[in-house]
Design a protein around this motif. Structure first.
Motif, PDB file in Angstrom:
ATOM      1  N   TYR A 111      -4.517   8.304   1.789  1.00 58.18           N
ATOM      2  CA  TYR A 111      -3.078   8.243   1.515  1.00 58.18           C
ATOM      3  C   TYR A 111      -2.646   6.814   1.830  1.00 58.18           C
ATOM      4  O   TYR A 111      -2.994   6.286   2.892  1.00 58.18           O
ATOM      5  N   GLY A 112      -1.914   6.214   0.899  1.00 56.76           N
ATOM      6  CA  GLY A 112      -1.569   4.808   1.117  1.00 56.76           C
ATOM      7  C   GLY A 112      -0.265   4.410   0.472  1.00 56.76           C
ATOM      8  O   GLY A 112       0.359   5.192  -0.256  1.00 56.76           O
ATOM      9  N   TYR A 113       0.146   3.184   0.783  1.00 57.15           N
ATOM     10  CA  TYR A 113       1.278   2.558   0.104  1.00 57.15           C
ATOM     11  C   TYR A 113       0.928   1.106  -0.142  1.00 57.15           C
ATOM     12  O   TYR A 113      -0.117   0.622   0.309  1.00 57.15           O
ATOM     13  N   VAL A 114       1.792   0.420  -0.895  1.00 53.92           N
ATOM     14  CA  VAL A 114       1.481  -0.937  -1.327  1.00 53.92           C
ATOM     15  C   VAL A 114       2.516  -1.889  -0.749  1.00 53.92           C
ATOM     16  O   VAL A 114       3.712  -1.558  -0.704  1.00 53.92           O
ATOM     17  N   PHE A 115       2.052  -3.062  -0.303  1.00 52.56           N
ATOM     18  CA  PHE A 115       2.960  -4.112   0.152  1.00 52.56           C
ATOM     19  C   PHE A 115       2.792  -5.323  -0.756  1.00 52.56           C
ATOM     20  O   PHE A 115       1.665  -5.747  -1.036  1.00 52.56           O
ATOM     21  N   LEU A 116       3.925  -5.866  -1.205  1.00 52.97           N
ATOM     22  CA  LEU A 116       3.926  -7.059  -2.065  1.00 52.97           C
ATOM     23  C   LEU A 116       4.751  -8.137  -1.394  1.00 52.97           C
ATOM     24  O   LEU A 116       5.876  -7.880  -0.946  1.00 52.97           O
ATOM     25  N   LYS A 117       4.186  -9.333  -1.384  1.00 57.69           N
ATOM     26  CA  LYS A 117       4.891 -10.464  -0.795  1.00 57.69           C
ATOM     27  C   LYS A 117       5.010 -11.552  -1.858  1.00 57.69           C
ATOM     28  O   LYS A 117       4.009 -11.944  -2.467  1.00 57.69           O
ATOM     29  N   GLY A 118       6.230 -12.012  -2.097  1.00 58.42           N
ATOM     30  CA  GLY A 118       6.431 -13.077  -3.081  1.00 58.42           C
ATOM     31  C   GLY A 118       7.890 -13.174  -3.466  1.00 58.42           C
ATOM     32  O   GLY A 118       8.678 -12.251  -3.215  1.00 58.42           O
ATOM     33  N   ASN A 119       8.269 -14.314  -4.067  1.00 55.65           N
ATOM     34  CA  ASN A 119       9.650 -14.514  -4.507  1.00 55.65           C
ATOM     35  C   ASN A 119      10.662 -14.258  -3.376  1.00 55.65           C
ATOM     36  O   ASN A 119      11.726 -13.664  -3.590  1.00 55.65           O
ATOM     37  N   ASP A 120      10.271 -14.711  -2.170  1.00 56.16           N
ATOM     38  CA  ASP A 120      11.112 -14.548  -0.979  1.00 56.16           C
ATOM     39  C   ASP A 120      11.459 -13.095  -0.678  1.00 56.16           C
ATOM     40  O   ASP A 120      12.523 -12.791  -0.135  1.00 56.16           O
ATOM     41  N   ILE A 128      -0.752  -8.946  -2.957  1.00 55.19           N
ATOM     42  CA  ILE A 128      -0.673  -7.473  -2.989  1.00 55.19           C
ATOM     43  C   ILE A 128      -1.719  -6.867  -2.047  1.00 55.19           C
ATOM     44  O   ILE A 128      -2.907  -7.182  -2.156  1.00 55.19           O
ATOM     45  N   TRP A 129      -1.268  -6.004  -1.166  1.00 54.49           N
ATOM     46  CA  TRP A 129      -2.183  -5.245  -0.302  1.00 54.49           C
ATOM     47  C   TRP A 129      -1.931  -3.750  -0.453  1.00 54.49           C
ATOM     48  O   TRP A 129      -0.773  -3.322  -0.524  1.00 54.49           O
ATOM     49  N   VAL A 130      -3.014  -2.994  -0.479  1.00 53.99           N
ATOM     50  CA  VAL A 130      -2.900  -1.536  -0.389  1.00 53.99           C
ATOM     51  C   VAL A 130      -3.264  -1.146   1.038  1.00 53.99           C
ATOM     52  O   VAL A 130      -4.305  -1.556   1.561  1.00 53.99           O
ATOM     53  N   LEU A 131      -2.397  -0.373   1.653  1.00 56.86           N
ATOM     54  CA  LEU A 131      -2.571  -0.010   3.056  1.00 56.86           C
ATOM     55  C   LEU A 131      -2.755   1.496   3.188  1.00 56.86           C
ATOM     56  O   LEU A 131      -1.849   2.277   2.887  1.00 56.86           O
ATOM     57  N   GLU A 132      -3.931   1.878   3.635  1.00 62.23           N
ATOM     58  CA  GLU A 132      -4.182   3.299   3.897  1.00 62.23           C
ATOM     59  C   GLU A 132      -3.504   3.661   5.213  1.00 62.23           C
ATOM     60  O   GLU A 132      -3.652   2.955   6.201  1.00 62.23           O
ATOM     61  N   TYR A 133      -2.741   4.772   5.213  1.00 62.80           N
ATOM     62  CA  TYR A 133      -2.068   5.161   6.472  1.00 62.80           C
ATOM     63  C   TYR A 133      -2.529   6.522   6.984  1.00 62.80           C
ATOM     64  O   TYR A 133      -2.136   6.941   8.090  1.00 62.80           O
ATOM     65  N   SER A 134      -3.347   7.212   6.205  1.00 63.01           N
ATOM     66  CA  SER A 134      -3.942   8.488   6.627  1.00 63.01           C
ATOM     67  C   SER A 134      -4.908   8.917   5.531  1.00 63.01           C
ATOM     68  O   SER A 134      -5.073   8.199   4.539  1.00 63.01           O
ATOM     69  N   HIS A 135      -5.543  10.050   5.701  1.00 60.79           N
ATOM     70  CA  HIS A 135      -6.423  10.534   4.640  1.00 60.79           C
ATOM     71  C   HIS A 135      -6.730  12.019   4.807  1.00 60.79           C
ATOM     72  O   HIS A 135      -6.498  12.603   5.860  1.00 60.79           O
ATOM     73  N   VAL A 136      -7.253  12.579   3.731  1.00 63.09           N
ATOM     74  CA  VAL A 136      -7.794  13.934   3.739  1.00 63.09           C
ATOM     75  C   VAL A 136      -9.300  13.777   3.561  1.00 63.09           C
ATOM     76  O   VAL A 136      -9.753  13.066   2.666  1.00 63.09           O
ATOM     77  N   LEU A 137     -10.086  14.418   4.428  1.00 62.19           N
ATOM     78  CA  LEU A 137     -11.538  14.213   4.343  1.00 62.19           C
ATOM     79  C   LEU A 137     -12.169  14.987   3.196  1.00 62.19           C
ATOM     80  O   LEU A 137     -13.069  14.497   2.528  1.00 62.19           O
ATOM     81  N   GLU A 138     -11.691  16.197   2.964  1.00 63.55           N
ATOM     82  CA  GLU A 138     -12.323  17.026   1.926  1.00 63.55           C
ATOM     83  C   GLU A 138     -11.263  17.527   0.960  1.00 63.55           C
ATOM     84  O   GLU A 138     -10.746  18.634   1.099  1.00 63.55           O
TER      85      GLU A 138
END
Ligand SMILES: [Zn+2]
Length: 289
Positions: free
Chosen positions: A37-46, A7-17
């Motif tokens: 701001y992020g989304y999650v990637f899961l790798k497993g079970n093909d 499992i990885w959480v990937l930040e793709y942008s952000h708000v500073l304040e």
């Protein structure tokens, strides 16, 4: 049987304040903090699975991003490259809710089948028909995302679910959290390894930060997020998540929590965005080492 997930959480942008009161309900006049701001990637079970897809920094998605002060946006191809994956490799997407920053970039994933609560799609259509005075419900929604959701359905690429689904995918359950942050939210729990320490809840936006779970100054009182349809249901959902992980807060994963990269192995990319490795299956390559 599930063979587990990395499992990885990937930040793709952000708000500073970002205002504290937007993150923790009732925390007025407490300043601001950085909100990734992020989304999650899961790798497993093909499978290559995403939980949420972010937004497209164009058209109304880009306009909403400007309204919310979101900066440093990178496309899914740039963000996923950090962990050796391309958007075309994604076969499955679980959408926690249809706000623009979670459901706004379905076009970037041409080969994926999407899962969404039926209520989330139909209620947004309804909410868009309400009079202007009641458009509070539509904060964070890009009407074109709703259309793109219907387009997915037309093309046989949308699978709606109603309520909780056990083993939606091997080792993955989804839990309805209706009338909380949105009308048809859900959250996801993943058995990533063999034991109770490797069960993770992917919280969607029913948790923005650890304070929602641990209370303000860790007073132990659940606090719903700052943007809700119904804060009471938000509290009950926080309790339900904590039950699932035996009260182990760090097994609940909020993508908007800026301390997540301090809790798990992580690194910062050349674009100033974080890759956080929540769990690594035996034999999978680390992308933060
Ligand atoms: Zn969000």
């Amino acid at each position: 049987m599930s063979d587990g997930y990395s499992i990885w959480v990937l930040e793709y942008s952000h708000v500073l304040e970002y205002p504290e009161s937007g993150i923790v309900y009732g925390q007025h006049n407490k300043g601001t903090r950085k909100m990734p701001y992020g989304y999650v990637f899961l790798k497993g079970n093909d499978r290559n699975i995403m939980v949420d897809v972010g937004f497209d920094n164009a058209a109304y998605g880009g306009e909403l991003a400007r309204q919310f002060g979101v900066i440093a946006w990178q496309s899914p191809s740039v963000v996923l490259e950090e962990i050796g994956v391309a958007p075309e490799d994604i076969d499955t997407v679980i959408v926690t809710h249809a706000h623009f920053d979670h459901f706004g970039n379905v076009s970037a994933f041409p080969n994926a089948t999407f899962y969404l609560q039926e209520r989330e799609l139909t209620k947004w259509v309804w909410a868009l028909t309400l009079p202007r005075e009641q458009q509070y419900f539509s904060i964070g929604i890009d009407p074109d995302d709703v259309l793109r959701g219907v387009e997915l359905a037309k093309n046989g690429r949308l699978k709606t679910v109603s309520g909780d689904v056990h083993d939606l995918l091997p080792g993955i359950n989804v839990w309805a959290a209706h009338d909380t942050h949105t009308f048809g939210c859900m959250f996801v729990d993943v058995q990533a390894g063999d034991d109770e320490d490797t069960r993770f809840v992917l919280a969607g936006d029913n948790v923005y930060a650890y304070e929602n779970l641990e209370g303000v100054e860790k007073d132990g009182v659940y606090r719903p997020v700052g943007l809700s349809i119904n804060t009471a249901n938000g509290v009950f959902t926080l309790a339900q998540m904590m039950d699932l992980v035996g009260g182990r807060v760090k097994q609940i994963i909020p993508v908007h929590e800026n301390r997540l990269p301090d809790v798990f192995p992580s690194r910062e990319t050349k674009h100033g965005l974080h890759v956080t490795e929540v769990h690594l299956r035996e034999g999978d390559k680390s992308y933060v080492a």
